[in-house]
Motif scaffolding. Structure first.
Motif, PDB file in Angstrom:
ATOM      1  N   LEU A 242       0.821  -1.213   0.000  1.00  0.00           N
ATOM      2  CA  LEU A 242       0.000   0.000   0.000  1.00  0.00           C
ATOM      3  C   LEU A 242       0.850   1.257   0.000  1.00  0.00           C
ATOM      4  O   LEU A 242       0.414   2.312   0.460  1.00  0.00           O
ATOM      5  CB  LEU A 242      -0.956  -0.018   1.200  1.00  0.00           C
ATOM      6  N   MET A 247      -3.292   5.198  -2.372  1.00  0.00           N
ATOM      7  CA  MET A 247      -4.254   4.121  -2.508  1.00  0.00           C
ATOM      8  C   MET A 247      -3.586   2.930  -3.188  1.00  0.00           C
ATOM      9  O   MET A 247      -2.528   3.044  -3.799  1.00  0.00           O
ATOM     10  CB  MET A 247      -5.454   4.594  -3.325  1.00  0.00           C
ATOM     11  N   ILE A 248      -4.239   1.794  -3.110  1.00  0.00           N
ATOM     12  CA  ILE A 248      -3.752   0.611  -3.809  1.00  0.00           C
ATOM     13  C   ILE A 248      -3.797   0.885  -5.309  1.00  0.00           C
ATOM     14  O   ILE A 248      -4.730   1.502  -5.822  1.00  0.00           O
ATOM     15  CB  ILE A 248      -4.606  -0.617  -3.426  1.00  0.00           C
ATOM     16  N   LYS A 253      -4.826  -4.136  -7.762  1.00  0.00           N
ATOM     17  CA  LYS A 253      -6.232  -4.441  -7.517  1.00  0.00           C
ATOM     18  C   LYS A 253      -6.734  -5.494  -8.515  1.00  0.00           C
ATOM     19  O   LYS A 253      -7.445  -6.437  -8.137  1.00  0.00           O
ATOM     20  CB  LYS A 253      -7.054  -3.159  -7.614  1.00  0.00           C
ATOM     21  N   SER A 305      -7.903   1.318   1.185  1.00  0.00           N
ATOM     22  CA  SER A 305      -7.373   0.249   0.339  1.00  0.00           C
ATOM     23  C   SER A 305      -7.550  -1.106   0.999  1.00  0.00           C
ATOM     24  O   SER A 305      -7.938  -2.087   0.347  1.00  0.00           O
ATOM     25  CB  SER A 305      -5.897   0.506   0.041  1.00  0.00           C
ATOM     26  N   GLU A 308     -11.109  -2.238   0.739  1.00  0.00           N
ATOM     27  CA  GLU A 308     -11.466  -2.755  -0.584  1.00  0.00           C
ATOM     28  C   GLU A 308     -11.098  -4.225  -0.721  1.00  0.00           C
ATOM     29  O   GLU A 308     -11.883  -5.028  -1.244  1.00  0.00           O
ATOM     30  CB  GLU A 308     -10.766  -1.938  -1.672  1.00  0.00           C
TER      31      GLU A 308
END
Length: 654
Positions: A242, A247-248, A253, A305, A308
């Motif tokens: 991360l 953010m990722i 993702k 992140s 998610e």
């Protein structure tokens, strides 16, 4: 016998599970080959060192700025497309042992002690129970401190880990020294990057862990900074990257979405995150509840992140592991609720963090539309011990001479400025300098107010002293507010008061030196002897008293207002109270053994079977032979004693 120096390569020819954590002697025999090995035993990082503060702050700012414009994860994804980065299957014959260790790479004593622990079987005599060495070692982030720069990985991570679990020395020198030595059943090592690994843009981390090069007796298998391990019997390990505060990334993702498609009904996942962002989220929710008018404060990028990925996994998620906070803390879901176990275990070698300020119980966090309620099930060290260790921060002069020296120089510089400015004749002082005027005042409350009045009269004609005073006050205010996400106005006010106390100490030193040198010793203010006494006295008393003031104020600020939660511990460089996890996967059952090491070893001896050639400062030069199969250094007195932090944690796959 002719000596040869070759590189470290994986393999030691041992069975997958070595003997328990007892140091054994290697036999001696003549051989046609040997290896020269160098190990540097670094001290712990001085986090309050003046140069260290500037260097770390600069590198952190550069890494954050560059990471916002150029994400190395995108480059890694281009070099390793998703179809070329499949899940890494971990072979096992039913039983599989996996270790989790985070926040390594600080001082030699603590890091090498923990490297020894994860490279050996562990005996727990009180049960009795023997926990075999892990087939896989998961590193949870921050493998090097303070930054990877200047051979940081080599001296602070590679040296202790290669010395604890060295590669074998071949009996015959190979023609190609870059060729790894085969080692059947060698354990693996996989890593998740933390913020300190990112300070060079992840370059050192990628070279170390993502090129399938061995690290001592461990083999590396991952291709990118994120990974998926496929364990037997429906168990998986996912490792996230991360970055710093971003953010990722999109490719990561997509990668995990493809990995999710490979999960079967009933499969369970252990998720490795770089930090326990759920604690930050619980504290954010608590701040929102305390406000009459909720703000638009949002979740941190790392928790968004993490959320998610957790929402993607759903019921497959069994455990979330994280480092970054250098202690052990386990949050378990309240009875009757469904949520993963959340464990922070950052005791791999870095300075200790306290546990007394952890939310207990935390506010429920929201993941996938479900409010997850938790209890703080166990911490190490316990909160009482954490507070006792926190209270020792007042001993700063005995632990950090360089920082106390910086304070003394600031006092000297400020006194020099105001004394020089006071040389300008002024009727309020009868045309005497400030030091001469203060030398006439006895120690009393009214005279204390008079000393401040005289100081203000001088500063009115000295813009440079005003600028330095403002810098000191603002610096202390910013220091107090660093990392504070609530009561920031209070933090700035407390810090400003701290700065005023340092100004008061500076003028107090000028008063003391004037009273002693001019009033009692009857020296002239410009006499060379008086000047030398003033310089030496200000530096000596300024360093001691300034360090005591700074340390005591950190303790007070943390006790009363919760400030300085990290620096009150980092300033002490506490090497003890280390921890790691040893996990046993057997069929549908996962058993987690949280292990602690109360005291790290501080005195080491060269192991038998290894020849000491030389020691220059902190670097050892050793000769190893094919019979030198154990660790290169052993505790000088006794073995390392590991204990369970709490009873084993059992998690079923169903």
């Amino acid at each position: 016998m002719k000596e040869h120096s070759i590189e470290f390569r994986a393999g030691d020819g041992r069975t997958p599970h070595s003997a328990p954590l007892v140091m054994t002697q290697a036999t001696k025999s003549s051989t046609t080959n040997s290896r020269i090995e160098l190990y540097t035993q670094e001290p712990m990082v001085n986090w309050l060192g003046p140069f260290q503060l500037m260097r770390t702050g600069l590198q952190s700012a550069v890494a954050t700025t560059m990471g916002a414009f150029a994400d190395p994860r995108d480059v890694s994804a281009m070099l390793n497309p998703r179809n070329a980065n499949p899940p890494i299957p971990v072979p096992a014959d039913g039983d599989l042992w996996v270790d989790y260790l985070a926040d390594t790479g600080d001082g030699w004593d603590s890091t090498y002690s923990m490297a020894l622990c994860v490279s050996q079987d562990v005996k727990l005599p009180e049960y009795p129970l023997t926990l075999p060495r892990g087939d896989v070692l998961l590193l949870g982030g921050d493998q090097v401190y303070p930054t990877p720069a200047q051979s940081g990985y080599r001296t602070r991570f590679l040296d202790p880990f290669r010395a604890a679990f060295p590669a074998p020395v071949p009996k015959v020198r190979p023609n190609d020294q870059d060729q790894p030595v085969p080692q059947p059943g060698a354990p693996w090592i996989v890593a998740t990057p933390g913020n300190h690994d990112w300070y060079d843009g992840l370059r050192g981390f990628s070279q170390l862990f993502c090129e399938q090069k061995p690290i001592g007796g461990w083999e590396t298998r991952q291709r990118t900074s994120y990974y998926v391990l496929q364990l037997p019997n429906g168990w998986w390990v996912w490792g996230l990257d991360l970055q710093l505060e971003s953010m990722i990334d999109r490719e990561q993702k997509r990668y995990f979405k493809e990995m999710h498609a490979k999960l079967q009904p009933g499969d369970r996942v252990i998720l490795c995150a770089p930090e326990p962002s759920w604690v930050d989220e619980a504290e954010r929710l608590a701040r929102e509840e305390s406000k009459a008018l909720p703000s638009i404060e949002t979740q941190t990028p790392r928790f968004r992140s993490l959320r998610e990925i957790e929402e993607l996994l759903g019921d497959h998620l069994a455990v979330v592991l994280a480092g970054d906070s250098h202690h052990y803390a386990r949050y378990q879901p309240k009875a009757g609720t469904q949520a993963p176990q959340r464990i922070t275990c950052g005791g791999g070698g870095a300075f200790l963090n306290g546990t007394h300020q952890l939310p207990d119980p935390p506010k429920p966090i929201n993941v996938g539309g479900t409010r997850q309620h938790y209890d703080l099930a166990a911490v190490y060290p316990d909160k009482k011990t954490s507070e006792q260790l926190r209270n020792r921060a007042w001993r700063l002069p005995t632990r950090n001479l360089s920082f106390c020296g910086m304070l003394a120089i600031l006092y000297l510089l400020f006194d020099w400025m105001v004394q020089s400015a006071s040389k300008v004749p002024h009727p309020a002082r009868d045309n005497r300098s400030l030091m001469e005027e203060l030398s006439r005042l006895e120690a009393s409350i009214p005279n204390l107010l008079e000393a401040w009045r005289q100081l203000f009269l001088v500063m009115a004609y000295s813009p440079s002293s005003v600028m330095l005073a403002v810098t000191i006050v603002l610096g202390c205010a910013v220091f107090s507010a660093a990392g504070v996400k609530r009561t920031r106005k209070l933090a700035y006010a407390v810090g400003a008061a701290h700065g005023l106390l340092h100004l008061g100490l500076a003028i107090g030193l000028l008063w003391l030196m004037g009273r002693v040198n001019i009033y009692y010793f009857q020296l002239e203010v410009d006499d060379l002897q008086q000047v030398l006494l003033f310089l030496s006295g200000t530096l000596l008393f300024g360093g001691v008293l300034g360090g005591l003031l700074f340390g005591a104020w950190m303790v007070i600020g943390n006790t009363l207002w919760g400030l300085h939660s990290e620096v009150v511990f980092s300033s002490q460089c506490i090497a003890d109270h280390k921890c790691f996890l040893r996990m046993h996967f057997k069929g549908d059952q996962l058993t987690i053994y949280p292990l602690k090491l109360e005291k790290v070893c501080r005195r080491w001896s060269v192991a038998s079977g290894v020849a000491k050639l030389a020691k220059v400062q902190r670097t050892w030069r050793l000769r190893a032979t094919p019979e030198s199969t154990g660790p290169r250094f052993v505790p000088a007195s006794g073995a390392l004693e590991l204990q369970l932090i709490e009873p084993p944690i059992e998690i079923g796959r169903e």
